[in-house]
Scaffold this motif. Structure first.
Motif, PDB file in Angstrom:
ATOM      1  N   PHE A 133       0.720  -0.895  -0.154  1.00 17.08           N
ATOM      2  CA  PHE A 133      -0.220   0.129  -0.543  1.00 17.08           C
ATOM      3  C   PHE A 133       0.775   0.782  -0.082  1.00 17.08           C
ATOM      4  CE2 PHE A 133      -1.985   4.014   2.372  1.00 17.08           C
ATOM      5  CZ  PHE A 133      -3.097   4.173   1.444  1.00 17.08           C
ATOM      6  N   PHE A 134       1.926   1.439   0.576  1.00 13.18           N
ATOM      7  CA  PHE A 134       2.498   2.230   0.968  1.00 13.18           C
ATOM      8  C   PHE A 134       3.178   2.860  -0.536  1.00 13.18           C
ATOM      9  CE2 PHE A 134       2.115   1.626   5.410  1.00 13.18           C
ATOM     10  CZ  PHE A 134       1.481   3.034   5.921  1.00 13.18           C
ATOM     11  N   ALA A 135       3.930   1.424  -1.077  1.00 15.27           N
ATOM     12  CA  ALA A 135       4.630   2.211  -2.294  1.00 15.27           C
ATOM     13  C   ALA A 135       3.956   2.589  -3.571  1.00 15.27           C
ATOM     14  CB  ALA A 135       5.452  -0.063  -2.768  1.00 15.27           C
ATOM     15  N   VAL A 136       2.167   2.134  -3.522  1.00 16.66           N
ATOM     16  CA  VAL A 136       1.538   2.538  -4.366  1.00 16.66           C
ATOM     17  C   VAL A 136       1.326   3.797  -3.886  1.00 16.66           C
ATOM     18  CG1 VAL A 136      -1.342   2.210  -5.001  1.00 16.66           C
ATOM     19  CG2 VAL A 136       0.742  -0.269  -4.978  1.00 16.66           C
ATOM     20  N   MET A 137       1.317   4.402  -2.646  1.00 15.87           N
ATOM     21  CA  MET A 137       0.699   5.500  -3.021  1.00 15.87           C
ATOM     22  C   MET A 137       1.886   6.493  -3.236  1.00 15.87           C
ATOM     23  SD  MET A 137      -2.606   6.625  -1.208  1.00 15.87           S
ATOM     24  CE  MET A 137      -2.500   4.641  -2.948  1.00 15.87           C
ATOM     25  N   PRO A 241      -6.538  11.106   0.178  1.00 13.54           N
ATOM     26  CA  PRO A 241      -6.503  12.436   0.243  1.00 13.54           C
ATOM     27  C   PRO A 241      -5.697  12.805   1.265  1.00 13.54           C
ATOM     28  CG  PRO A 241      -9.050  11.365   0.425  1.00 13.54           C
ATOM     29  CD  PRO A 241      -7.567  10.623   0.422  1.00 13.54           C
ATOM     30  N   MET A 242      -5.010  12.223   2.220  1.00 13.68           N
ATOM     31  CA  MET A 242      -4.198  12.811   3.432  1.00 13.68           C
ATOM     32  C   MET A 242      -2.813  13.175   3.044  1.00 13.68           C
ATOM     33  SD  MET A 242      -5.862  13.878   5.659  1.00 13.68           S
ATOM     34  CE  MET A 242      -6.497  13.365   7.246  1.00 13.68           C
ATOM     35  N   ILE A 243      -2.450  11.774   1.733  1.00 13.22           N
ATOM     36  CA  ILE A 243      -0.676  11.685   1.319  1.00 13.22           C
ATOM     37  C   ILE A 243      -0.958  12.710   0.445  1.00 13.22           C
ATOM     38  CG2 ILE A 243       0.223  10.631  -0.258  1.00 13.22           C
ATOM     39  CD1 ILE A 243       0.326   9.213   2.549  1.00 13.22           C
ATOM     40  N   LEU A 244      -2.320  13.435  -0.161  1.00 10.72           N
ATOM     41  CA  LEU A 244      -2.024  14.172  -1.602  1.00 10.72           C
ATOM     42  C   LEU A 244      -2.304  15.225  -0.721  1.00 10.72           C
ATOM     43  CD1 LEU A 244      -5.336  12.431  -4.009  1.00 10.72           C
ATOM     44  CD2 LEU A 244      -2.346  12.318  -4.012  1.00 10.72           C
ATOM     45  N   GLY A 245      -2.744  15.452  -0.154  1.00 10.99           N
ATOM     46  CA  GLY A 245      -2.650  16.628   0.656  1.00 10.99           C
ATOM     47  C   GLY A 245      -1.486  17.612   1.878  1.00 10.99           C
TER      48      GLY A 245
END
Lengths: 560, 83
Positions: A133-137, A241-245
């Motif tokens: 998941f973190f890799a994809v993000m 959304p939080m990551i994109l923030g």
């Protein structure tokens, strides 16, 4: 009544059927106009207490009486049959479906392991699930933020270069007065530019969101992250959304659209602006280098960490006060089989969402840009910022910041302009402290040269973006490369105005205070004015308190 | 038939029959919409990496529920089935 209805009628059993018949005869007796709904269907929905239908019926004459009678009927059925009517009718329907399926469909053996099962074995694996998941993000984040940035610069350059240039030529031809010239070039073109600058990023963001959603991975991401996000009162899907923030809050607010529950979406959008966006980085860098030297990196890192901590606390507070979880937040999530996304649907998704941003959030940004222009240019003929309404407003606001350690009108003014976009805080300060930046040397160009320049710029942007795309694969150089671009003159000017302690308080304030106008425009567009106001007010209040604690606390500890 | 238990107490690989659905009516309606009804067979597939939510297999599709919500669903364990 159409053919299908007349041929097929599901029997709900004697007791329920009797109540349905009773309600239908009541409709007839009262000449109750049910509009386009079939009577039998409406009677069933009323017995099931379907919220949407109750709402509609309530507004029809005699509606209240009918609802009351249906409620009585439903109570009676519940006491006789031991369950709510909606569950009883659902049982009947599923029973009927099962019967039909058994007669007509032979289910193949289910032991076969599908490709979806194999992908899920990895993607939702006990140990591998989170790293995957973190890799994809990480990849999506890099793609959205970095790949779009050359195009973003290009859009900016086209609008403020050739476009502004052409408009001034046109206005000169029409012999327009100086104020119209300034209004069009600075406020309108500047404002439109402020909107369009987000377009490349949004297009790329929506492209990847559509891929994640349509392929089926989004549900797995929510599945994997839900436990973690729930601590803060959020849903598994809030994580994206939080990551994109961290890149930009505007696309992040729009990314909340993948969340089903409105309550979860609003809470996510309220917390997203606390993720320190890339526009705040220049402020940290300038202040970090001016006051903290070798420890600048630590200070910058601390700002990101503080944003996350404040978001967690704010999430817990909101969850217990104005945004209590409701049933719509229940985590009932289908994990669909993986599919290859259809290009057409991905493109439609990109186009529609971006267009909507330009139309809706765009008006807010444009309006704010006009207001700012007026403040800076009134009363007529002001020479420097201090005497304009902007300077006066800043002077009035400034004392509010005195307890935080930075009460000068210049700082107040910089913070006010930061409302347009946070990175402007730095350019306003250098404008005020160092005087106007040298006017950009723009030799007059022909339109042909401009067009060639635009084309070349686009090619350059594509090449740069392609290079970044390649650099993502080995996963190198995440951190800022251009941190060495320090402005010594500004550093010296800042050192006269701030102490390290008040500079720290100022950074905390910049991190937390009111989201920029584009973000508020996005929140207003998605959730309405009152949530935009809530966002602005709570963040400013939190920022003030946090900066106050830092400054006054630091003084008590003898740091100031 | 074995004794009644709650869905969230079962382990991956186990198979059960739904006997009763509790909870607020809006939540129950949500369950019903997703095909979680009395008499249905539900297979526990896997836990999320942090133990919650849990993936189930019901009516030929995959569904994730938090343990908190799964606790509202009463089931009896099916023994000897090829789970």
């Amino acid at each position: 009544m159409n053919l299908v209805q007349s041929l097929f009628r599901l029997d709900y059993g004697g007791k329920i059927e009797r109540e349905i018949a009773r309600l239908i005869s009541m409709f007839d007796e009262m000449k109750f106009d049910v509009g386009r709904y079939p009577q039998r269907w409406l009677a069933i929905k009323l017995l099931e207490a379907d919220a949407d239908i109750l709402e509609r019926v309530r507004n029809i004459p005699n509606g209240e009486k009918i609802i009351a009678s249906a409620q009585q009927g439903a109570e009676k059925l519940k006491s006789m049959l031991g369950d709510d009517v909606d569950l009883l009718t659902a049982d009947r329907r599923y029973g009927y479906i099962n019967g039909v399926v058994r007669q007509s469909f032979h289910r193949p053996k289910l032991d076969r392991i599908t490709l979806t099962d194999r992908i899920d074995d990895i993607v939702t694996h006990k140990w591998l699930g989170l790293p995957v998941f973190f890799a994809v993000m990480y990849i999506v984040f890099r793609l959205v933020i970095d790949v779009s940035s050359p195009f973003l610069d290009w859009t900016d350059a086209v609008i403020n270069g050739p476009l502004a240039h052409w408009f001034s030529l046109l206005l000169d031809l029409a012999a327009a007065p100086a104020w119209i010239h300034s209004l069009v070039v600075e406020a309108v073109i500047g404002g439109v530019g402020g909107v369009l600058v987000f377009v490349p990023g949004l297009l790329i963001l929506y492209f990847f969101l559509a891929l994640l959603e349509d392929s089926g991975y989004m549900s797995r991401a929510a599945f994997v992250m839900d436990r973690f996000m729930r601590v803060v009162g959020l849903h598994g899907k809030s994580f994206i959304p939080m990551i994109l923030g961290f890149g930009c809050a505007v696309p992040a607010v729009y990314a909340t659209r993948t969340i089903a529950s409105r309550r979860d979406r609003i809470l996510t959008a309220l917390l997203v602006p606390l993720m320190s966006c890339s526009a705040r980085l220049p402020v940290y860098v300038v202040f970090g280098l001016a006051f903290f030297g070798a420890r600048a990196g630590t200070v910058i890192w601390a700002m990101y960490a503080l944003g996350i901590v404040v978001a967690m606390v704010a999430g817990m507070v909101f969850t217990r006060t104005i945004l209590k979880p409701d049933v719509s937040s229940a985590f009932v999530l289908e994990l669909p089989p993986y599919r290859q996304p259809a290009l057409k649907s991905v493109l439609i998704h990109m186009w529609e969402n971006t267009r909507e941003f330009v139309r809706k959030a765009g008006t807010t940004i444009l309006f704010a840009s006009l207001v700012m222009w007026l403040l800076l240019n009134l009363p007529w003929g002001v020479e420097n910022q201090r005497d304009s309404y902007f300077g006066k407003v800043s002077g009035v606001i400034a004392p509010v910041f005195t307890p935080l350690g930075f009460g000068g009108w210049e700082t107040g003014g910089a913070l006010v302009t930061g409302f347009m976009a946070k990175e402007i805080v730095v350019s306003t300060m250098s404008q005020i402290y160092l005087g106007d930046e040298e006017a950009q040397a723009s030799e007059p160009k022909t339109i042909g040269e401009d067009l060639i320049g635009i084309g070349q710029g686009f090619m350059d942007a594509t090449v740069r973006s392609g290079r970044i795309l390649l650099s993502i694969i080995p996963g190198v150089n995440l951190m800022v490369e251009d941190a060495q671009g320090e402005d010594t003159a500004l550093s010296l000017a800042l050192q006269k105005q701030f102490t390290p302690l008040s500079a720290m308080a100022f950074l905390v304030f910049v991190l937390l205070y009111v989201p920029c106008v584009a973000t508020l425009g996005a929140i207003k567009h998605e959730f309405g004015m009152s949530w935009a106001v809530t966002s602005a007010v709570y963040q400013t209040a939190v920022a003030w308190v946090a900066a106050f604690v830092v400054y006054q606390g630091g003084r008590l500890l003898g740091l100031g | 038939m074995s004794e009644s238990t709650q869905l969230h107490l079962l382990k991956p690989g186990q198979k059960a029959t739904i006997t009763r659905i509790n909870g607020e009516s809006a939540l129950r309606r949500r369950f019903v919409e997703m095909g979680i009804v009395k008499g249905e067979t539900i297979l526990i597939e896997r836990n999320a990496p942090m133990g919650d939510p849990v993936e189930y297999f019901i009516k030929g599709y995959h569904l994730a529920l938090r343990k908190e919500e799964a606790a509202q669903i009463e089931v009896t364990l099916q023994r000897g089935a090829n789970g």
